[in-house]
Design an enzyme around this catalytic site. Sequence first.
Site, PDB file in Angstrom:
ATOM      1  N   GLU A  58       0.908  -1.344   0.063  1.00 23.76           N
ATOM      2  CA  GLU A  58       0.015  -0.053  -0.087  1.00 23.76           C
ATOM      3  C   GLU A  58       0.999   1.186   0.046  1.00 23.76           C
ATOM      4  O   GLU A  58       0.536   2.440  -0.660  1.00 23.76           O
ATOM      5  CB  GLU A  58      -0.903  -0.081   1.214  1.00 23.76           C
ATOM      6  CG  GLU A  58      -2.115  -0.785   1.131  1.00 23.76           C
ATOM      7  CD  GLU A  58      -1.935  -2.415   1.243  1.00 23.76           C
ATOM      8  OE1 GLU A  58      -0.686  -2.564   1.687  1.00 23.76           O
ATOM      9  OE2 GLU A  58      -2.743  -3.298   1.157  1.00 23.76           O
ATOM     10  N   HIS A 127     -12.728  -4.432   7.592  1.00 20.72           N
ATOM     11  CA  HIS A 127     -13.183  -4.242   6.120  1.00 20.72           C
ATOM     12  C   HIS A 127     -14.685  -3.704   6.120  1.00 20.72           C
ATOM     13  O   HIS A 127     -15.377  -3.898   5.012  1.00 20.72           O
ATOM     14  CB  HIS A 127     -13.493  -5.865   5.713  1.00 20.72           C
ATOM     15  CG  HIS A 127     -11.992  -6.648   5.281  1.00 20.72           C
ATOM     16  ND1 HIS A 127     -11.423  -7.276   6.430  1.00 20.72           N
ATOM     17  CD2 HIS A 127     -11.281  -6.740   4.480  1.00 20.72           C
ATOM     18  CE1 HIS A 127     -10.309  -7.492   6.049  1.00 20.72           C
ATOM     19  NE2 HIS A 127     -10.222  -7.399   4.711  1.00 20.72           N
TER      20      HIS A 127
END
Lengths: 320, 324
Positions: A58, A127
């Site tokens: 990321e 999530h």
Amino acid sequence: MKNITYVQAINEALAEELERDEKVFIIGESIQQGAFGVTAGLVKRFGTDRIMDTPISETAIAGAAVGSAMTGYRPVADFMFADFMYIAFDEILSKAAKWRFMHEGTQSIPAVFMAAMGGYLGLGAEHSQAPVSYYMHTPGIKIAIPSTPYDAKGLMKTAIRDNNAVVFLYHKALLGLAGQIPEEEYLVPLGKADIKRQGDDVTLVATGIQVHYALTVADQLKDKINIEVIDPRSLEPLDIDTIIKSVEKTGRAIVVDEDISRCGVACEIAMQIVERAFDFLDAPVQRIAAKNYPIPPGAMERFVLPQVDQIAAAVKAVMG
Amino acid sequence: MKLEKEHLIKFYSLMVRSRKLDTLLIEALNSGRMAGFYHAGQGEEGVGVGACTFNMRDDDYLYPHHRGHAISFNLARGISPKGWVCRHFDKNPGEVEGPRPEERGIFGISGTIGGGFVLSLGWGLTAKKNKKGQVTLSFFGDGASGRGTLHEAMNLASVWKLPIVWVCENNQFGQFVPIKDAFAREDIADLAAGYNMPSAVVDGQDVIAVHEAIEAAVQRARSGDGPSLIECKTCRMRAHAEGVPDVNHTQMRSEEDKAPWRKRDPIILLKEKLLAQGIVKEEELTRIEQEAEKEVADLDQFQAQCPVMLPKDASILDDFLYAK
């Protein structure tokens, strides 16, 4: 007009901008296939140099976006889940948001940071988040959150063309939502709220899927209460004027936000309402936001995430 | 390229000018006539000067590091030190002659150590996409090798064969922590094997050796063969920042440890070589030193008469924040 889903609308926006400007490219983990479908099919059309699959990295995705943006490209960095953007906060909140400022306006970072946000799918604490307040808290980065296919396409196209860093968060519980969009090209500006429903009694401010919950409540109560639903569509810049104008008319305001309540987006908008429209208020401003817990998995998430009945209760409370 | 006398003299001049500018800020900060931070870079000039003076094109990209606040890199790239000096004194120099740093591919320095790896990855990506043979030189200290950004950026640069030369300026300390207590191997260059890229360890005190190692790596990158990692061994000669103790963990670093490095100071080393090989006369070098001395004194005078960097009102911040 044509019928299109929310996910197709984002896909169309990406395809049109990739077509229009060869400096646009998309970078992210597994985006050639894609986890949510927003990039589906693009690699076939634009090739692997412009639809770039990365490893699970990321900070590299975000940093490469910032670096290439300051040297003439218009990257769209994809993080899959908005929760995963935390890993790259130095790159997003400090580099993308501050680099231009640190260099006194001599450089710019035209990059989009895109991810799927939000809950209601039972996916648990890492999530399901709607990590919006971090961006709203950080000067130097813009935030677009579409609630409809029309807004999704128009906002994405604008975000890519903007000469600044824009976080584009699409709600993963809205992917299949259908709606009408024009056949011809259009843009939705950042900083222009959309009044999704007109009303005189209460102003409901919401983004993303919360717009639909607000509209549900407005429909449920329509015989007794006229609710105005305002979707700011971008939180930075924030079209506070449209919100204030509505509150001056209705005298009552409720801000709905999927992010954590504490120090959240709803606090900020509610405070601005109090600062600018206090004399018009007939009831205290209410906020409905995620409770101050991590988001529990499965059915338990309803204990934390905003619910339609809570919004309805708040409307009844401000009506007295 | 074959280094001629003029090149060697250029190295000498750039290192001496860097040293004297570094010394100016050390003096200014410690005497209280300048505020803020200063992370001195003296003793390490051979790396930036050796790497960047003759190996880069104007359109290449460069990520320097915070030591010496990148002065040796700026000078090597032909950027006037006027802006650099004035910035440190919070003064507005007005229009400065010559290229701006970003016109020589220097876009700034990350405030977080290790932030430069992934930005450099982006510049490497731009260079590859542009297909004009540009390269990115990305410098980092041994301290930054602790960051995960190193892994993500070096791995991807190698997978994508980006034209990046990673240069570790190993001065043996990350703030107060010696690299031997922070890194599991002797050489940071060993990391390169894990990313399937070539590497070299060079004497960072020897400006010529640095030039040659970087020259080979830049050629490789320019011709499309991908990244390399060059580690330049050097030594931090002062504290991490002016005003903080120069300690190894908690114990003062000894002069004994530094003495061998002081003897092999990059400026002294080059001077000895130039004189021993009869390339220049001592007077020539003395003249370079005197010119640098005068340049720095003039810059100090210049900044003293410049106005404080304070625009009329805060509205300018809006232009800093967002591009139109």
